[in-house]
Scaffold this active site. Structure first.
Site, PDB file in Angstrom:
ATOM      1  N   PHE A  35       0.841  -1.202   0.000  1.00  0.00           N
ATOM      2  CA  PHE A  35       0.000   0.000   0.000  1.00  0.00           C
ATOM      3  C   PHE A  35       0.878   1.255   0.000  1.00  0.00           C
ATOM      4  O   PHE A  35       0.679   2.176  -0.786  1.00  0.00           O
ATOM      5  CB  PHE A  35      -0.938  -0.009   1.216  1.00  0.00           C
ATOM      6  CG  PHE A  35      -1.844   1.170   1.260  1.00  0.00           C
ATOM      7  CD1 PHE A  35      -1.485   2.305   1.963  1.00  0.00           C
ATOM      8  CD2 PHE A  35      -3.044   1.178   0.564  1.00  0.00           C
ATOM      9  CE1 PHE A  35      -2.311   3.425   1.992  1.00  0.00           C
ATOM     10  CE2 PHE A  35      -3.871   2.290   0.575  1.00  0.00           C
ATOM     11  CZ  PHE A  35      -3.508   3.410   1.292  1.00  0.00           C
ATOM     12  N   GLU A 112      14.164   4.746  18.733  1.00  0.00           N
ATOM     13  CA  GLU A 112      13.036   4.234  19.533  1.00  0.00           C
ATOM     14  C   GLU A 112      12.280   3.177  18.736  1.00  0.00           C
ATOM     15  O   GLU A 112      12.435   3.080  17.523  1.00  0.00           O
ATOM     16  CB  GLU A 112      12.046   5.381  19.839  1.00  0.00           C
ATOM     17  CG  GLU A 112      12.652   6.523  20.599  1.00  0.00           C
ATOM     18  CD  GLU A 112      11.705   7.716  20.708  1.00  0.00           C
ATOM     19  OE1 GLU A 112      10.503   7.578  20.406  1.00  0.00           O
ATOM     20  OE2 GLU A 112      12.196   8.788  21.085  1.00  0.00           O
ATOM     21  N   LYS A 114       8.825   1.888  17.022  1.00  0.00           N
ATOM     22  CA  LYS A 114       7.571   2.474  16.532  1.00  0.00           C
ATOM     23  C   LYS A 114       6.453   1.558  17.013  1.00  0.00           C
ATOM     24  O   LYS A 114       6.300   0.438  16.521  1.00  0.00           O
ATOM     25  CB  LYS A 114       7.592   2.575  15.012  1.00  0.00           C
ATOM     26  CG  LYS A 114       6.415   3.360  14.461  1.00  0.00           C
ATOM     27  CD  LYS A 114       6.643   3.680  12.987  1.00  0.00           C
ATOM     28  CE  LYS A 114       5.563   4.580  12.421  1.00  0.00           C
ATOM     29  NZ  LYS A 114       4.222   4.091  12.598  1.00  0.00           N
ATOM     30  N   ASP A 116       2.858   0.027  17.635  1.00  0.00           N
ATOM     31  CA  ASP A 116       1.760  -0.108  16.681  1.00  0.00           C
ATOM     32  C   ASP A 116       0.415  -0.114  17.400  1.00  0.00           C
ATOM     33  O   ASP A 116      -0.221  -1.146  17.557  1.00  0.00           O
ATOM     34  CB  ASP A 116       1.956  -1.408  15.889  1.00  0.00           C
ATOM     35  CG  ASP A 116       1.143  -1.407  14.614  1.00  0.00           C
ATOM     36  OD1 ASP A 116       0.597  -0.339  14.266  1.00  0.00           O
ATOM     37  OD2 ASP A 116       1.044  -2.465  13.974  1.00  0.00           O
ATOM     38  N   GLU A 172       1.424   6.413  22.510  1.00  0.00           N
ATOM     39  CA  GLU A 172       0.662   5.399  21.788  1.00  0.00           C
ATOM     40  C   GLU A 172      -0.158   4.595  22.786  1.00  0.00           C
ATOM     41  O   GLU A 172       0.381   4.119  23.788  1.00  0.00           O
ATOM     42  CB  GLU A 172       1.684   4.488  21.077  1.00  0.00           C
ATOM     43  CG  GLU A 172       1.155   3.779  19.885  1.00  0.00           C
ATOM     44  CD  GLU A 172       1.057   4.664  18.641  1.00  0.00           C
ATOM     45  OE1 GLU A 172       1.328   5.878  18.719  1.00  0.00           O
ATOM     46  OE2 GLU A 172       0.676   4.115  17.599  1.00  0.00           O
ATOM     47  N   TYR A 224       6.100   9.226  24.129  1.00  0.00           N
ATOM     48  CA  TYR A 224       7.365   9.416  23.417  1.00  0.00           C
ATOM     49  C   TYR A 224       7.590  10.825  22.880  1.00  0.00           C
ATOM     50  O   TYR A 224       8.483  11.054  22.078  1.00  0.00           O
ATOM     51  CB  TYR A 224       7.479   8.429  22.256  1.00  0.00           C
ATOM     52  CG  TYR A 224       6.229   8.304  21.420  1.00  0.00           C
ATOM     53  CD1 TYR A 224       5.722   9.359  20.703  1.00  0.00           C
ATOM     54  CD2 TYR A 224       5.553   7.078  21.356  1.00  0.00           C
ATOM     55  CE1 TYR A 224       4.591   9.244  19.949  1.00  0.00           C
ATOM     56  CE2 TYR A 224       4.403   6.946  20.600  1.00  0.00           C
ATOM     57  CZ  TYR A 224       3.929   8.044  19.888  1.00  0.00           C
ATOM     58  OH  TYR A 224       2.788   7.928  19.140  1.00  0.00           O
ATOM     59  N   LYS A 311      10.207   1.182   8.685  1.00  0.00           N
ATOM     60  CA  LYS A 311       9.180   0.158   8.936  1.00  0.00           C
ATOM     61  C   LYS A 311       9.736  -1.228   8.649  1.00  0.00           C
ATOM     62  O   LYS A 311      10.416  -1.443   7.637  1.00  0.00           O
ATOM     63  CB  LYS A 311       7.967   0.419   8.044  1.00  0.00           C
ATOM     64  CG  LYS A 311       7.303   1.751   8.339  1.00  0.00           C
ATOM     65  CD  LYS A 311       5.918   1.555   8.876  1.00  0.00           C
ATOM     66  CE  LYS A 311       4.859   2.020   7.962  1.00  0.00           C
ATOM     67  NZ  LYS A 311       3.524   1.750   8.249  1.00  0.00           N
ATOM     68  N   CYS A 405     -26.570 -23.194   2.509  1.00  0.00           N
ATOM     69  CA  CYS A 405     -25.806 -23.555   3.697  1.00  0.00           C
ATOM     70  C   CYS A 405     -25.045 -24.860   3.455  1.00  0.00           C
ATOM     71  O   CYS A 405     -25.648 -25.856   3.057  1.00  0.00           O
ATOM     72  CB  CYS A 405     -26.751 -23.712   4.890  1.00  0.00           C
ATOM     73  SG  CYS A 405     -25.885 -24.309   6.353  1.00  0.00           S
ATOM     74  N   CYS A 408     -26.687 -27.631   5.898  1.00  0.00           N
ATOM     75  CA  CYS A 408     -28.063 -28.131   5.810  1.00  0.00           C
ATOM     76  C   CYS A 408     -28.748 -27.829   4.490  1.00  0.00           C
ATOM     77  O   CYS A 408     -29.900 -28.220   4.280  1.00  0.00           O
ATOM     78  CB  CYS A 408     -28.890 -27.592   6.981  1.00  0.00           C
ATOM     79  SG  CYS A 408     -29.251 -25.826   6.804  1.00  0.00           S
ATOM     80  N   CYS A 423     -27.276 -18.537   7.465  1.00  0.00           N
ATOM     81  CA  CYS A 423     -28.215 -19.636   7.242  1.00  0.00           C
ATOM     82  C   CYS A 423     -29.414 -19.423   8.179  1.00  0.00           C
ATOM     83  O   CYS A 423     -29.255 -19.400   9.397  1.00  0.00           O
ATOM     84  CB  CYS A 423     -27.547 -20.980   7.547  1.00  0.00           C
ATOM     85  SG  CYS A 423     -28.760 -22.311   7.674  1.00  0.00           S
ATOM     86  N   CYS A 429     -30.378 -26.613  11.577  1.00  0.00           N
ATOM     87  CA  CYS A 429     -29.035 -26.654  10.983  1.00  0.00           C
ATOM     88  C   CYS A 429     -28.042 -27.174  12.033  1.00  0.00           C
ATOM     89  O   CYS A 429     -27.823 -26.526  13.066  1.00  0.00           O
ATOM     90  CB  CYS A 429     -28.670 -25.244  10.517  1.00  0.00           C
ATOM     91  SG  CYS A 429     -27.009 -25.103   9.862  1.00  0.00           S
TER      92      CYS A 429
HETATM   93  S1  IVH Z   1       6.960  10.556  17.298  1.00  0.00           S
HETATM   94  C1  IVH Z   1       5.837  14.489  14.851  1.00  0.00           C
HETATM   95  N1  IVH Z   1       7.627   8.217  18.254  1.00  0.00           N
HETATM   96  O1  IVH Z   1       3.746   6.743  14.543  1.00  0.00           O
HETATM   97  C2  IVH Z   1       5.951  13.016  15.048  1.00  0.00           C
HETATM   98  N2  IVH Z   1       5.650   8.350  16.934  1.00  0.00           N
HETATM   99  O2  IVH Z   1       3.630   7.931  11.699  1.00  0.00           O
HETATM  100  C3  IVH Z   1       5.573  12.585  16.399  1.00  0.00           C
HETATM  101  N3  IVH Z   1       4.471   6.204  16.728  1.00  0.00           N
HETATM  102  O3  IVH Z   1       1.263   9.189  14.804  1.00  0.00           O
HETATM  103  C4  IVH Z   1       5.533  11.129  16.536  1.00  0.00           C
HETATM  104  N4  IVH Z   1       5.844   5.023  17.958  1.00  0.00           N
HETATM  105  O4  IVH Z   1       1.191   7.255  16.465  1.00  0.00           O
HETATM  106  C5  IVH Z   1       6.743   8.900  17.510  1.00  0.00           C
HETATM  107  N5  IVH Z   1       8.360   6.220  19.226  1.00  0.00           N
HETATM  108  C6  IVH Z   1       7.469   6.905  18.489  1.00  0.00           C
HETATM  109  C7  IVH Z   1       6.331   6.285  17.906  1.00  0.00           C
HETATM  110  C8  IVH Z   1       5.454   7.040  17.128  1.00  0.00           C
HETATM  111  C9  IVH Z   1       4.725   5.007  17.250  1.00  0.00           C
HETATM  112  C10 IVH Z   1       3.308   6.498  15.857  1.00  0.00           C
HETATM  113  C11 IVH Z   1       2.504   7.713  16.248  1.00  0.00           C
HETATM  114  C12 IVH Z   1       2.501   8.615  15.063  1.00  0.00           C
HETATM  115  C13 IVH Z   1       2.917   7.720  13.956  1.00  0.00           C
HETATM  116  C14 IVH Z   1       3.699   8.509  12.939  1.00  0.00           C
END
Ligand code: IVH
Length: 666
Positions: A35, A112, A114, A116, A172, A224, A311, A405, A408, A423, A429
């Site tokens: 994507f 750091e 990221k 999710d 997050e 963060y 990513k 179904c 059944c 169903c 069923c």
């Molecule tokens: S800093 C101005 N730090 O990633 C940027 N974001 O695509 C401030 N996220 O909307 C974000 N871990 O929801 C930052 N260690 C981290 C993060 C983090 C996850 C998410 C956050 C943000 C998105 C950015």
């Protein structure tokens, strides 16, 4: 039309379709990576050919999570996203670009994870949480303060010292793996749709209207990013450490990195080490540490120039679709399941993957025998994200959703406004009947020991139990005709059936498998009606007056009790001695406390604290855990916390003892 314009239009069309599958159908049809690649190609073409740009292009939209039922406010600082890449070379390029933009000055990077989940912005004034807002469209978001307050790790009042009078902190909201798995197991059990990954589960949970349900799900949050004037330090790392000292749960992995080489090592390490973490991560974030340097670097329209997200590539595998099977659940919903040539994916062998519903099958355009891409959505539930059409033979035929179904043979019907085919043969069923028997005996329903999925099927196949009331005609002798039972195991089942006769009325209602009536709904119905005859005699209008009972549930209840098969089963259950009413003690007593919010504190002598909670509820009042301007009374026992007492006094809230309370509700 030029080739480029043609490509731009194709890309917009394709991206819009994927957005719909993701945001509306909640079932992605493409990997995040693919994507992003499409979006990047479109962004590039629109930049190179501004004459083809369009304000309604999907590149100009920031995904919005705004929900009409919450108040909305504008963010003090817009919530931007991060520029992202899947390539280490591009992270290195970011480092070089940064050095150049800073005229060769040395700079530190903070590495750091990221996380999710779903992002949240908290506003603190004078050390107190005043507002929690979702990202929304980046400019404005939903106010979800009450839900956020249920997250125990979020400080409502800061500790330590040195916080600015007013500041914002972002982080997050996450559903840790363990809580996610527990939630999905619960949903599978109740035949509710599963969450594809912890991110969807976290954002869905944050938008629930009932904070008590939010609290039950076990969200957590890592912070963060601190914003505001007069921050304690001139760099990101120290500000986060200060936030930690004020009581925040800050991102637990933060490493100061000083060179491209250290950045590479950080990536290589966490690419695999992240799998051991208790929460889902989808990449890494690299931020320039110095706030002065951040200011110099500035922002583009969408993201800061001082940070980049790397990513992780999603783990996916290519395998052959052997066939699609169609499975019928307790509620009659037919789910298509892809049966695959076994393939190794993130350490486990995958043989089956959900295809969700007919819309997803159509949008994937999947054919028999196709080579398909399997991904682990949030690493747990395998899903088909794409088809390699180049490997398709000329003879291959599209997979068709069944019209009848598979169990059944009854023609399926489509519920209006929903993607599911159902169903309608509820009482004839087999998988629906066996599903209801299995549900009835379950631990949170009648809790009949010794009968599980296989035994329920066996009892049905051998003609011993064709509906839940037949369970009460079972004898040890009848069970002993089946190979599966010996004297002791048969006795255990009979004892379990006997014990189930004292299971409370509210669980009996839940056990009946009335469509859309879950555990909480059953409790509310039991409390509001008091007995089965009252419940059976209620109209849709009367039912919808009960808290949490909406139109769809009310209709389903009326339809259920209008059916002779069900009425007959209820009469047999009543004759067998099941609890068909609430004990007198648990019935609503009055509405004398209607509209009143009461906080309980301390220990009591006449009743337990829990019983006082019940008594507030049974007299129409609301129990709350914390004192605010909205509190009407503080019910105080011995050894009450001094902070609560002080707060109640300062807000002028009447403090009552248990004798006074009991008199009030007499
Ligand atoms: S800093 C101005 N730090 O990633 C940027 N974001 O695509 C401030 N996220 O909307 C974000 N871990 O929801 C930052 N260690 C981290 C993060 C983090 C996850 C998410 C956050 C943000 C998105 C950015």
């Amino acid at each position: 039309m030029t080739d480029i314009r043609q490509r731009v239009l194709e890309l917009r069309d394709e991206i819009n379709r994927h957005n719909h599958s993701y945001y509306v159908l909640n079932s992605p049809t493409i990997s995040d990576y693919d994507f992003d690649m499409l979006l990047k190609e479109l962004e590039r073409l629109e930049k190179e050919h501004p004459e083809f740009d369009d304000p309604l292009s999907p590149t100009h939209r920031v995904g919005s999570d705004i929900n009409r039922q919450f108040d909305q406010v504008a963010h003090v600082y817009p919530m931007l996203s991060l520029g992202n890449t899947y390539s280490i070379a591009e992270v290195e390029e970011f480092m070089r670009r940064t050095r150049q933009a800073l005229d060769g000055q040395p700079f530190d990077i903070v590495g750091e994870m990221k996380y999710d989940g779903t992002s949240i912005s908290l506003i603190y004034e004078h050390g107190r949480l005043v507002r929690a807002v979702t990202r929304g469209d980046g400019e404005k978001g939903d106010v979800v303060t009450d839900n956020i307050k249920t997250i125990r790790s979020i400080p409502l009042q800061l500790t330590g010292s040195g916080w600015p009078e007013m500041f914002e902190i972002r982080g997050e909201v996450l559903l840790p793996w363990e809580a996610f798995e527990r939630l999905n197991a619960e949903r599978a059990f109740n035949e509710e749709p599963l969450f594809a990954n912890p991110r969807n589960a976290a954002s869905g949970t944050l938008k629930l209207l009932n904070p008590a349900e939010v609290a039950h799900r076990g969200l957590d949050a890592y912070f963060y990013y601190v914003l505001g004037e007069n921050l304690p330090a001139d760099n990101h790392y120290d500000n986060i450490m200060a936030a930690k000292s004020w009581g925040f749960k800050v991102a637990p992995i933060m490493t100061l990195l000083h060179s491209i080489q250290e950045v590479d090592e950080f990536i290589n390490h966490w690419d695999t080490a992240r799998k051991e973490l208790p929460v889902a991560t989808d990449g890494l974030v690299f931020k320039v540490n110095s706030l002065r340097q951040q200011l110099n670097l500035g922002f583009t329209a969408k993201s800061p120039r001082w940070a980049i997200a790397y990513k992780f590539p999603a783990e996916r595998a290519l395998t052959r679709l052997r066939f699609v099977s169609f499975e019928v659940g307790r509620s009659g919903v037919v789910t298509p399941v892809a049966n695959l040539d076994p393939v190794l994916l993130s350490g486990t062998i995958v043989k089956r993957a959900s295809l969700h519903n007919a819309d997803i099958i159509r949008s994937l355009d999947i054919h028999d025998g196709d080579m398909v891409y399997v991904e682990k959505g949030g690493e747990i539930i395998p899903k088909i994200t794409g088809v390699d059409t180049s490997a398709r033979g000329d003879e291959a035929r599209p997979v068709e959703f069944v019209t009848h179904c598979p169990a059944c043979g009854t023609p399926l019907v489509r519920v209006e406004g929903e993607a599911a085919w159902v169903c309608p043969n509820k009482y004839g069923c087999p998988p629906q009947i066996v599903g209801r028997i299995e549900h009835f005996v379950g631990r949170r329903m009648m809790n009949i020991d010794g009968i599980g999925e296989e035994t329920a099927q066996l009892l049905y196949d051998n003609g011993l139990v064709a509906n839940i009331a037949d369970l009460y005609d079972l004898t040890a002798d009848k069970l002993l005709t089946l190979d599966r039972f010996a004297e002791r195991s048969a006795q255990r089942v009979i004892q379990g059936i006997e014990d189930s006769k004292s299971v409370p009325f509210e669980r009996v209602i839940f056990a009946l498998s009335i469509p859309f009536v879950g555990e909480t709904g059953a409790k509310k119905l039991a409390r509001a009606t008091g007995d089965i005859d009252t419940l059976m005699g209620m109209t849709i209008e009367q039912l919808t007056e009960i808290e949490d009972i909406g139109g769809r549930i009310a209709e389903s209840i009326v339809e259920f009790f209008a059916n002779d098969v069900n009425r007959n089963i209820i009469e047999r259950l009543r004759a067998a001695g099941l609890q068909m009413s609430m004990p007198q003690d648990d019935r609503p007593k009055s509405d004398i406390l209607a509209g009143k919010t009461i906080v309980i504190s301390g220990t009591f002598t006449h009743n337990s604290r829990d019983r006082y909670k019940e008594l507030i509820d049974l007299n129409g009042g609301k129990n709350s855990g914390s004192i605010s301007k909205k509190t009407d009374y503080l019910l105080a026992g011995d050894n009450m916390g001094p902070a609560k007492l002080e707060k109640a006094t300062s807000l002028g809230i009447p403090i009552i003892d248990e004798e006074t309370f009991l008199k009030m509700i007499e």
